[in-house]
Each structure stands twice: as structure tokens, then as C-alpha cells.
Scaffold this motif. Structure first.
Motif, PDB file in Angstrom:
ATOM      1  N   SER A 143      -4.429 -13.801  -7.716  1.00 33.05           N
ATOM      2  CA  SER A 143      -3.473 -13.012  -8.507  1.00 33.05           C
ATOM      3  C   SER A 143      -2.138 -13.724  -8.693  1.00 33.05           C
ATOM      4  O   SER A 143      -1.259 -13.229  -9.423  1.00 33.05           O
ATOM      5  N   MET A 144      -1.941 -14.880  -8.076  1.00 30.77           N
ATOM      6  CA  MET A 144      -0.652 -15.563  -8.084  1.00 30.77           C
ATOM      7  C   MET A 144      -0.118 -15.919  -9.473  1.00 30.77           C
ATOM      8  O   MET A 144       1.104 -15.853  -9.690  1.00 30.77           O
ATOM      9  N   PRO A 145      -0.939 -16.304 -10.458  1.00 31.44           N
ATOM     10  CA  PRO A 145      -0.368 -16.587 -11.780  1.00 31.44           C
ATOM     11  C   PRO A 145       0.430 -15.434 -12.363  1.00 31.44           C
ATOM     12  O   PRO A 145       1.459 -15.649 -13.017  1.00 31.44           O
ATOM     13  N   ALA A 146      -0.007 -14.203 -12.119  1.00 36.13           N
ATOM     14  CA  ALA A 146       0.735 -13.040 -12.620  1.00 36.13           C
ATOM     15  C   ALA A 146       2.080 -12.915 -11.907  1.00 36.13           C
ATOM     16  O   ALA A 146       3.112 -12.656 -12.539  1.00 36.13           O
ATOM     17  N   GLU A 147       2.075 -13.102 -10.596  1.00 34.79           N
ATOM     18  CA  GLU A 147       3.326 -13.006  -9.839  1.00 34.79           C
ATOM     19  C   GLU A 147       4.317 -14.081 -10.280  1.00 34.79           C
ATOM     20  O   GLU A 147       5.520 -13.802 -10.438  1.00 34.79           O
ATOM     21  N   LYS A 148       3.823 -15.294 -10.505  1.00 31.16           N
ATOM     22  CA  LYS A 148       4.705 -16.373 -10.942  1.00 31.16           C
ATOM     23  C   LYS A 148       5.303 -16.106 -12.320  1.00 31.16           C
ATOM     24  O   LYS A 148       6.373 -16.630 -12.654  1.00 31.16           O
ATOM     25  N   ALA A 149       4.616 -15.282 -13.125  1.00 32.42           N
ATOM     26  CA  ALA A 149       5.115 -14.944 -14.458  1.00 32.42           C
ATOM     27  C   ALA A 149       6.075 -13.760 -14.430  1.00 32.42           C
ATOM     28  O   ALA A 149       6.514 -13.295 -15.485  1.00 32.42           O
ATOM     29  N   GLY A 150       6.403 -13.249 -13.229  1.00 28.07           N
ATOM     30  CA  GLY A 150       7.367 -12.164 -13.107  1.00 28.07           C
ATOM     31  C   GLY A 150       6.776 -10.774 -13.060  1.00 28.07           C
ATOM     32  O   GLY A 150       7.504  -9.776 -13.109  1.00 28.07           O
ATOM     33  N   ILE A 151       5.459 -10.681 -12.951  1.00 30.70           N
ATOM     34  CA  ILE A 151       4.793  -9.382 -12.834  1.00 30.70           C
ATOM     35  C   ILE A 151       4.757  -8.984 -11.360  1.00 30.70           C
ATOM     36  O   ILE A 151       4.438  -9.803 -10.502  1.00 30.70           O
ATOM     37  N   ARG A 152       5.122  -7.743 -11.058  1.00 26.43           N
ATOM     38  CA  ARG A 152       5.032  -7.282  -9.668  1.00 26.43           C
ATOM     39  C   ARG A 152       3.568  -7.090  -9.312  1.00 26.43           C
ATOM     40  O   ARG A 152       2.854  -6.338  -9.971  1.00 26.43           O
ATOM     41  N   VAL A 153       3.118  -7.771  -8.272  1.00 19.93           N
ATOM     42  CA  VAL A 153       1.713  -7.718  -7.857  1.00 19.93           C
ATOM     43  C   VAL A 153       1.613  -7.065  -6.484  1.00 19.93           C
ATOM     44  O   VAL A 153       2.299  -7.468  -5.538  1.00 19.93           O
ATOM     45  N   ALA A 154       0.759  -6.054  -6.376  1.00 16.84           N
ATOM     46  CA  ALA A 154       0.440  -5.439  -5.089  1.00 16.84           C
ATOM     47  C   ALA A 154      -1.059  -5.531  -4.882  1.00 16.84           C
ATOM     48  O   ALA A 154      -1.838  -5.126  -5.751  1.00 16.84           O
ATOM     49  N   CYS A 155      -1.481  -6.095  -3.750  1.00 15.29           N
ATOM     50  CA  CYS A 155      -2.895  -6.219  -3.406  1.00 15.29           C
ATOM     51  C   CYS A 155      -3.233  -5.153  -2.380  1.00 15.29           C
ATOM     52  O   CYS A 155      -2.788  -5.237  -1.220  1.00 15.29           O
ATOM     53  N   LEU A 156      -3.972  -4.147  -2.792  1.00 19.26           N
ATOM     54  CA  LEU A 156      -4.250  -2.999  -1.930  1.00 19.26           C
ATOM     55  C   LEU A 156      -5.493  -3.263  -1.087  1.00 19.26           C
ATOM     56  O   LEU A 156      -6.606  -3.352  -1.612  1.00 19.26           O
ATOM     57  N   ARG A 157      -5.292  -3.386   0.215  1.00 19.76           N
ATOM     58  CA  ARG A 157      -6.388  -3.648   1.139  1.00 19.76           C
ATOM     59  C   ARG A 157      -7.003  -2.318   1.567  1.00 19.76           C
ATOM     60  O   ARG A 157      -6.525  -1.636   2.479  1.00 19.76           O
ATOM     61  N   PHE A 158      -8.090  -1.944   0.897  1.00 20.80           N
ATOM     62  CA  PHE A 158      -8.737  -0.661   1.151  1.00 20.80           C
ATOM     63  C   PHE A 158      -9.543  -0.703   2.442  1.00 20.80           C
ATOM     64  O   PHE A 158     -10.227  -1.687   2.742  1.00 20.80           O
ATOM     65  N   GLY A 159      -9.477   0.411   3.184  1.00 24.01           N
ATOM     66  CA  GLY A 159     -10.342   0.590   4.334  1.00 24.01           C
ATOM     67  C   GLY A 159     -11.660   1.215   3.904  1.00 24.01           C
ATOM     68  O   GLY A 159     -12.048   1.147   2.735  1.00 24.01           O
ATOM     69  N   VAL A 160     -12.371   1.835   4.843  1.00 22.88           N
ATOM     70  CA  VAL A 160     -13.635   2.517   4.542  1.00 22.88           C
ATOM     71  C   VAL A 160     -13.301   3.788   3.779  1.00 22.88           C
ATOM     72  O   VAL A 160     -12.678   4.707   4.322  1.00 22.88           O
ATOM     73  N   ILE A 161     -13.702   3.842   2.516  1.00 22.51           N
ATOM     74  CA  ILE A 161     -13.335   4.962   1.648  1.00 22.51           C
ATOM     75  C   ILE A 161     -14.347   6.084   1.834  1.00 22.51           C
ATOM     76  O   ILE A 161     -15.553   5.897   1.632  1.00 22.51           O
ATOM     77  N   LEU A 162     -13.843   7.265   2.213  1.00 24.41           N
ATOM     78  CA  LEU A 162     -14.720   8.390   2.518  1.00 24.41           C
ATOM     79  C   LEU A 162     -14.756   9.390   1.374  1.00 24.41           C
ATOM     80  O   LEU A 162     -13.730   9.915   0.935  1.00 24.41           O
ATOM     81  N   THR A 163     -15.962   9.652   0.906  1.00 22.71           N
ATOM     82  CA  THR A 163     -16.240  10.700  -0.074  1.00 22.71           C
ATOM     83  C   THR A 163     -17.739  10.959  -0.051  1.00 22.71           C
ATOM     84  O   THR A 163     -18.530  10.006   0.083  1.00 22.71           O
ATOM     85  N   PRO A 164     -18.169  12.207  -0.184  1.00 25.71           N
ATOM     86  CA  PRO A 164     -19.618  12.461  -0.245  1.00 25.71           C
ATOM     87  C   PRO A 164     -20.239  11.995  -1.557  1.00 25.71           C
ATOM     88  O   PRO A 164     -21.457  11.973  -1.694  1.00 25.71           O
ATOM     89  N   ARG A 165     -19.400  11.568  -2.507  1.00 24.82           N
ATOM     90  CA  ARG A 165     -19.899  11.128  -3.804  1.00 24.82           C
ATOM     91  C   ARG A 165     -20.471   9.711  -3.773  1.00 24.82           C
ATOM     92  O   ARG A 165     -21.158   9.298  -4.705  1.00 24.82           O
ATOM     93  N   GLY A 166     -20.175   8.936  -2.737  1.00 23.10           N
ATOM     94  CA  GLY A 166     -20.664   7.562  -2.707  1.00 23.10           C
ATOM     95  C   GLY A 166     -20.162   6.823  -1.492  1.00 23.10           C
ATOM     96  O   GLY A 166     -19.485   7.386  -0.623  1.00 23.10           O
ATOM     97  N   GLY A 167     -20.482   5.520  -1.440  1.00 25.52           N
ATOM     98  CA  GLY A 167     -19.987   4.682  -0.353  1.00 25.52           C
ATOM     99  C   GLY A 167     -20.632   5.001   0.980  1.00 25.52           C
ATOM    100  O   GLY A 167     -21.729   5.558   1.071  1.00 25.52           O
ATOM    101  N   ALA A 168     -19.926   4.646   2.053  1.00 27.00           N
ATOM    102  CA  ALA A 168     -20.477   4.736   3.403  1.00 27.00           C
ATOM    103  C   ALA A 168     -20.840   6.161   3.798  1.00 27.00           C
ATOM    104  O   ALA A 168     -21.900   6.400   4.391  1.00 27.00           O
ATOM    105  N   LEU A 169     -19.975   7.125   3.491  1.00 29.08           N
ATOM    106  CA  LEU A 169     -20.221   8.497   3.926  1.00 29.08           C
ATOM    107  C   LEU A 169     -21.480   9.065   3.272  1.00 29.08           C
ATOM    108  O   LEU A 169     -22.295   9.723   3.945  1.00 29.08           O
ATOM    109  N   LYS A 170     -21.664   8.830   2.002  1.00 25.39           N
ATOM    110  CA  LYS A 170     -22.865   9.343   1.328  1.00 25.39           C
ATOM    111  C   LYS A 170     -24.124   8.811   1.989  1.00 25.39           C
ATOM    112  O   LYS A 170     -25.113   9.539   2.163  1.00 25.39           O
ATOM    113  N   LYS A 171     -24.112   7.522   2.389  1.00 28.52           N
ATOM    114  CA  LYS A 171     -25.280   6.932   3.033  1.00 28.52           C
ATOM    115  C   LYS A 171     -25.535   7.530   4.414  1.00 28.52           C
ATOM    116  O   LYS A 171     -26.667   7.587   4.882  1.00 28.52           O
ATOM    117  N   MET A 172     -24.464   7.965   5.087  1.00 33.36           N
ATOM    118  CA  MET A 172     -24.606   8.531   6.429  1.00 33.36           C
ATOM    119  C   MET A 172     -25.126   9.960   6.406  1.00 33.36           C
ATOM    120  O   MET A 172     -25.732  10.412   7.383  1.00 33.36           O
TER     121      MET A 172
END
Length: 294
Positions: A143-172
Motif C-alpha cells: 500500500s506504500m505507493p498510495a501513502e507516498k502520494a499523500g493518501i492517508r493509509v490505514a491497514c486494518l489487522r482483523f482478528g477472528v471475525i464472528l458471525t453465524p453468517r460465515g467464517g469460523a463461527l459458522k463452521k463451528m
């Protein structure tokens, strides 16, 4: 607010599009193929840059599902290239626009930290070692080219996302509802979780909070061990949890993915989000699961 979203058909993307549209945002989609939206094909390095002028925010969520299928060499390359090449193409394209967006919100993952036992991990913590931390590090760097061009960049480090609609919880849910759920391995590994609702709220918050930039952990501030998660889910479903999955069985069933996603321990804390004033709606695991499942 005018926003462009990649990965809009995924679990997070579909929920985010509905939420932002309901909040009055103008939502456009970055899509593959002939579907309605702005077309791109990261695998071919193709993107319709001419239609990308004038957005306030770009949210980049696209990437191959890491928990779907065994990690063959081909699958691992798809995981890496879909994140790194896609992010690089998008960031470099945004950097060249005349009317650039103010913000680029990129997905990342707490896999950045690797297997860290009981260590409390914030955005200042060093990366781990191994395949998944390497992918996350390359993903964020892309993502660095965007930051170097003056765009504010935030990289969101997601944890285990819980929802019965999908992902880990649905499988459990099926094995746990059948009474054959249990801890994985020793159960001592930390599981840094977050509800899908709070993920969507955190993305919206990151898009509008100018103080947030760089890596941002998106996890509830009360991580639990796998054994604790197992007990709580069993209690919420009123089912026993007496059938553990030994480490060898997890590795036999899932291969390398077992060590990276099921047996690794990451006790991650949302330091930047809390410092910026974000308030989690779901911070207690049992209450969160009850609100989703009962």
C-alpha cells in the motif's frame, strides 16, 4: 461521502456496503468480470483507472479466502498474490490519479504477529515469522505507493471475525450444536476475536478518523483462549464440549493451515482504536455470542 469498495461480495464487504448505503454514503464497487461496478482484474494487472477519480475513501477488502481448502503450494501462491499484487495495483493506480481519494483503508490480519503465546501484542509489536506473517507484511507494504502520494493509509489487522453468517463461527456451529464440539489442541492458544458488526463499524470509523493511519488492530479488547471460547460457546448453545481435537488430528485434517490458524496463539489488543476513541459494541464474548445466536 463517496466510497469505492473492493471485495464487496465477501462476508465483510457485503455487510459494509449495506451499512454505509444505509448511512447515506454513495457506494461504488470495484469488481471482476461484467458485474455492475468499476472493473478490475488484479491477476492481469488490469484496472479501469479512468472511473476512479473523485472518491473520498477507498476500502480494499479483496483477497483469496485463507480458510477455504488446504494450503497447497498453488493455494498459498493465490493467497499471497491476491493480496500483494491486488493491493499494489490499487495503491499505484490511486497514487497516479489527479483527484485522489483522501483515504485508503486496506484489510490486513493479525496473522502478522504469528504464534506468540501469551505475549500482549499491539500495533507496535514486531512481526512474527513464517508464511502468514510474511504475507501480511508484504500485503501492508504494497500500500506504500498510495501513502507516498499523500493518501492517508490505514491497514486494518482483523482478528477472528464472528458471525453465524460465515467464517469460523459458522463452521463451528454444526458440530457444537450436535454436542461434538471441543477445544483444539491444548486450548491454551489465544484467540483474538471481533464481531462482524464491530468490524463494519471500525472500517467506517477508520474512514472518518484522520488520526488513524498505519497498522490498526481490529479485535475486541478481551481476547480469550481457545478453551475459554469453547466453554462459552457450549454454554450459549447449552451443549457439552467434551470432544477435543488433538493437535495431530488438526494437522491431519487441515495441514499447514492448522498451525497458522487453529493452533497459533495471538493475544492482540486494539491499542490504536481505543486511543482514537472507538467504542466496541461487542466486547464480552458470551454476551456477543448470545446476541448472535439466541
Amino acid at each position: 461521502m463517496k466510497v469505492l469498495i473492493s471485495g464487496s461480495s465477501g462476508l465483510v464487504g457485503s455487510a459494509l456496503c449495506a451499512h454505509l448505503a444505509g448511512a447515506g454514503w454513495t457506494v461504488e464497487r470495484l469488481v471482476r468480470g461484467a458485474a455492475a461496478g468499476i472493473r478490475w482484474d488484479p491477476s492481469r494487472g488490469e484496472i479501469d483507472a479512468g472511473r476512479m477519480e473523485g472518491f473520498d475513501t477507498v476500502v480494499h477488502l479483496a483477497g483469496d479466502n485463507i480458510a477455504e481448502g488446504r494450503w497447497t503450494p498453488e493455494k498459498k501462491e493465490r493467497i499471497r498474490s491476491s493480496r500483494v499484487a491486488g493491493t499494489a495495483l490499487l495503491a499505484s493506480t490511486l497514487a497516479k490519479l489527479e483527484a485522489r481519494p483522501k483515504n485508503l483503508i486496506c484489510a490486513s490480519a493479525i496473522g502478522y504477529y504469528g504464534d506468540r503465546g501469551t505475549e500482549s501484542l499491539t500495533e507496535e509489536s514486531a512481526p512474527g515469522s513464517g508464511y502468514l506473517p510474511d504475507v501480511c507484511r508484504e500485503w501492508e507494504t504494497a500500500s506504500m505507493p498510495a501513502e507516498k502520494a499523500g493518501i492517508r493509509v490505514a491497514c486494518l489487522r482483523f482478528g477472528v471475525i464472528l458471525t453465524p453468517r460465515g467464517g469460523a463461527l459458522k463452521k463451528m456451529l454444526l458440530p457444537f450444536r450436535m454436542g461434538v464440539g471441543g477445544r483444539v489442541g491444548s486450548g491454551r492458544q489465544y484467540m483474538s476475536w471481533v464481531s462482524l458488526e464491530d468490524v463494519v463499524r471500525a472500517i467506517e470509523f477508520a474512514a472518518t478518523c484522520s488520526a488513524l493511519k498505519g497498522p490498526v488492530n481490529v479485535v475486541a479488547d478481551q481476547p480469550v483462549t481457545n478453551a475459554e471460547f469453547t466453554r462459552i460457546l457450549g454454554r450459549v448453545l447449552s451443549r457439552p464440549t467434551i470432544f477435543p481435537m488433538p493437535e495431530f488430528a488438526a494437522r491431519l485434517a487441515f495441514g499447514e493451515m492448522a498451525d497458522a490458524l487453529l493452533l497459533a496463539s495471538a493475544r492482540v489488543l486494539p491499542a490504536k482504536l481505543k486511543a482514537a476513541g472507538f467504542s466496541f459494541k461487542h466486547f464480552d464474548l458470551e454476551r456477543s455470542l448470545r446476541s448472535m445466536l439466541c
